[in-house]
Design an enzyme around this catalytic site. Sequence first.
Site, PDB file in Angstrom:
ATOM      1  N   MET A  29       2.778  -2.598  -5.143  1.00 38.15           N
ATOM      2  CA  MET A  29       3.356  -3.830  -4.606  1.00 38.15           C
ATOM      3  C   MET A  29       2.904  -5.010  -5.462  1.00 38.15           C
ATOM      4  SD  MET A  29       3.607  -3.334  -0.526  1.00 38.15           S
ATOM      5  CE  MET A  29       1.935  -3.740  -0.148  1.00 38.15           C
ATOM      6  N   ALA A  31       0.319  -7.489  -7.708  1.00 39.36           N
ATOM      7  CA  ALA A  31      -1.052  -8.020  -7.572  1.00 39.36           C
ATOM      8  C   ALA A  31      -2.033  -6.982  -8.127  1.00 39.36           C
ATOM      9  CB  ALA A  31      -1.373  -8.376  -6.131  1.00 39.36           C
ATOM     10  N   HIS A  33      -4.795  -4.791 -10.034  1.00 40.20           N
ATOM     11  CA  HIS A  33      -6.210  -4.999 -10.359  1.00 40.20           C
ATOM     12  C   HIS A  33      -6.747  -3.697 -10.952  1.00 40.20           C
ATOM     13  CE1 HIS A  33      -6.715  -2.732  -6.688  1.00 40.20           C
ATOM     14  NE2 HIS A  33      -6.052  -3.648  -6.015  1.00 40.20           N
ATOM     15  N   HIS A  36      -5.698  -0.333  -9.578  1.00 48.16           N
ATOM     16  CA  HIS A  36      -4.425   0.224 -10.064  1.00 48.16           C
ATOM     17  C   HIS A  36      -4.601   0.807 -11.460  1.00 48.16           C
ATOM     18  CE1 HIS A  36      -2.909  -2.852  -7.133  1.00 48.16           C
ATOM     19  NE2 HIS A  36      -2.144  -1.840  -6.784  1.00 48.16           N
ATOM     20  N   GLU A 147      -6.971   6.870  -3.684  1.00 48.06           N
ATOM     21  CA  GLU A 147      -7.654   7.522  -2.559  1.00 48.06           C
ATOM     22  C   GLU A 147      -8.171   6.513  -1.539  1.00 48.06           C
ATOM     23  OE1 GLU A 147     -10.560  10.116  -4.296  1.00 48.06           O
ATOM     24  OE2 GLU A 147      -9.034  11.602  -4.832  1.00 48.06           O
ATOM     25  N   VAL A 175     -11.709   2.719  -7.035  1.00 46.96           N
ATOM     26  CA  VAL A 175     -12.512   1.924  -7.979  1.00 46.96           C
ATOM     27  C   VAL A 175     -13.234   0.847  -7.178  1.00 46.96           C
ATOM     28  CG1 VAL A 175     -12.440   0.490 -10.055  1.00 46.96           C
ATOM     29  CG2 VAL A 175     -10.793   2.343  -9.766  1.00 46.96           C
ATOM     30  N   ARG A 186      -6.425  -7.719  -1.288  1.00 52.53           N
ATOM     31  CA  ARG A 186      -6.780  -8.562  -0.138  1.00 52.53           C
ATOM     32  C   ARG A 186      -8.203  -9.110  -0.221  1.00 52.53           C
ATOM     33  NH1 ARG A 186      -3.239  -4.696   2.076  1.00 52.53           N
ATOM     34  NH2 ARG A 186      -1.465  -5.607   3.162  1.00 52.53           N
TER      35      ARG A 186
HETATM   36  O1  PAF Z   1      -0.009   1.340  -1.693  1.00 52.82           O
HETATM   37  C1  PAF Z   1       0.917   0.526  -1.911  1.00 52.82           C
HETATM   38  O2  PAF Z   1       0.801  -0.400  -2.685  1.00 52.82           O
HETATM   39  C2  PAF Z   1       2.228   0.681  -1.149  1.00 52.82           C
HETATM   40  O3  PAF Z   1       2.006   1.195   0.124  1.00 52.82           O
HETATM   41  C3  PAF Z   1       3.275   1.517  -1.893  1.00 52.82           C
HETATM   42  C4  PAF Z   1       2.813   2.942  -2.070  1.00 52.82           C
HETATM   43  C5  PAF Z   1       3.560   0.890  -3.246  1.00 52.82           C
HETATM   44  C6  PAF Z   1       4.589   1.546  -1.108  1.00 52.82           C
HETATM   45  O4  PAF Z   1       5.096   0.268  -0.914  1.00 52.82           O
END
Ligand code: PAF
Length: 282
Positions: A29, A31, A33, A36, A147, A175, A186
């Site tokens: 979604m 944002a 960091h 990701h 996870e 992480v 958040r």
């Molecule tokens: O974990 C997330 O960022 C969201 O739940 C996802 C998997 C991108 C689905 O909108």
Amino acid sequence: MLKLRTLQELKDWRAGLDPTTSVGFVPTMGALHQGHASLLRTSVQECQVSIASIFVNPLQFNEGSDFKRYPRTEDEDCQLLAEFGMDAVYLPTREDIYPDGYECRVRPGPGGELYEGYHRPGHFEGMMTVVLKLFQRVQPHRAYFGEKDAQQLWLVKRMAQDLDLNLLVCGCETVREKDGLALSSRNAFLTAQQRSESVIVYQALCATRELFRSGVHELPRLNQMLTQTLQKYEQTEIEYAEVIDDRTFRPAEVGNPGPWRALVAVRMGETRLIDNMLLGTA
Ligand code: PAF
């Protein structure tokens, strides 16, 4: 890195790939960091071609205010994706994903009813709906999830198996900041005091894992350790803190060796923090 903004652009890109090319997919979604980054890195390492998506999915926000204040940082996100060697990013609009008249939903089974499912009604339905749609569109061979959102990962794996999706759902390790706080977009909303107190979540998980590793497999004692540690600061409001069976995502039970996982959600002011830690087989 290619920026694909419409379904047609995505379809053309996908159709242009050789059928033998392995495709890795990291749905996000935005944002982005360092949390990701581990998903991106793994996809790039394991697959010949990697694509991410950025879509703030309105269907999975049970609080409108949370949807509104969710950080939108497309330019920085795309820069990071390119730096990690992603080949493409899909940036759909709301109308592209949910055109006029759209009404279908994917409903999780009982494994989605407790914990996040209970405290965020409709969240998993919205999440699974968009993830299934994205899977259909991207047609990846592998998809990567963190996870940290253990129940989300569990449900997506369940969905892939139950609905015969022809892909592998891969979990990537959480992480953490130096003090143990799990990275999350958040975290930016925490005040300085909440940020320093937030370390209690990691401490509670570690203390419970230590107790488990010392040979204590009595659920009341493990759950008590989790809860009591979290109660150190007055302003931490516990939503749930429980040892669960990682195979079923239901509360752990005596006589059922698991593996067991400690699961936590707390509220610090306006901000919700979730985290978890695998304990092991009882
Ligand atoms: O974990 C997330 O960022 C969201 O739940 C996802 C998997 C991108 C689905 O909108």
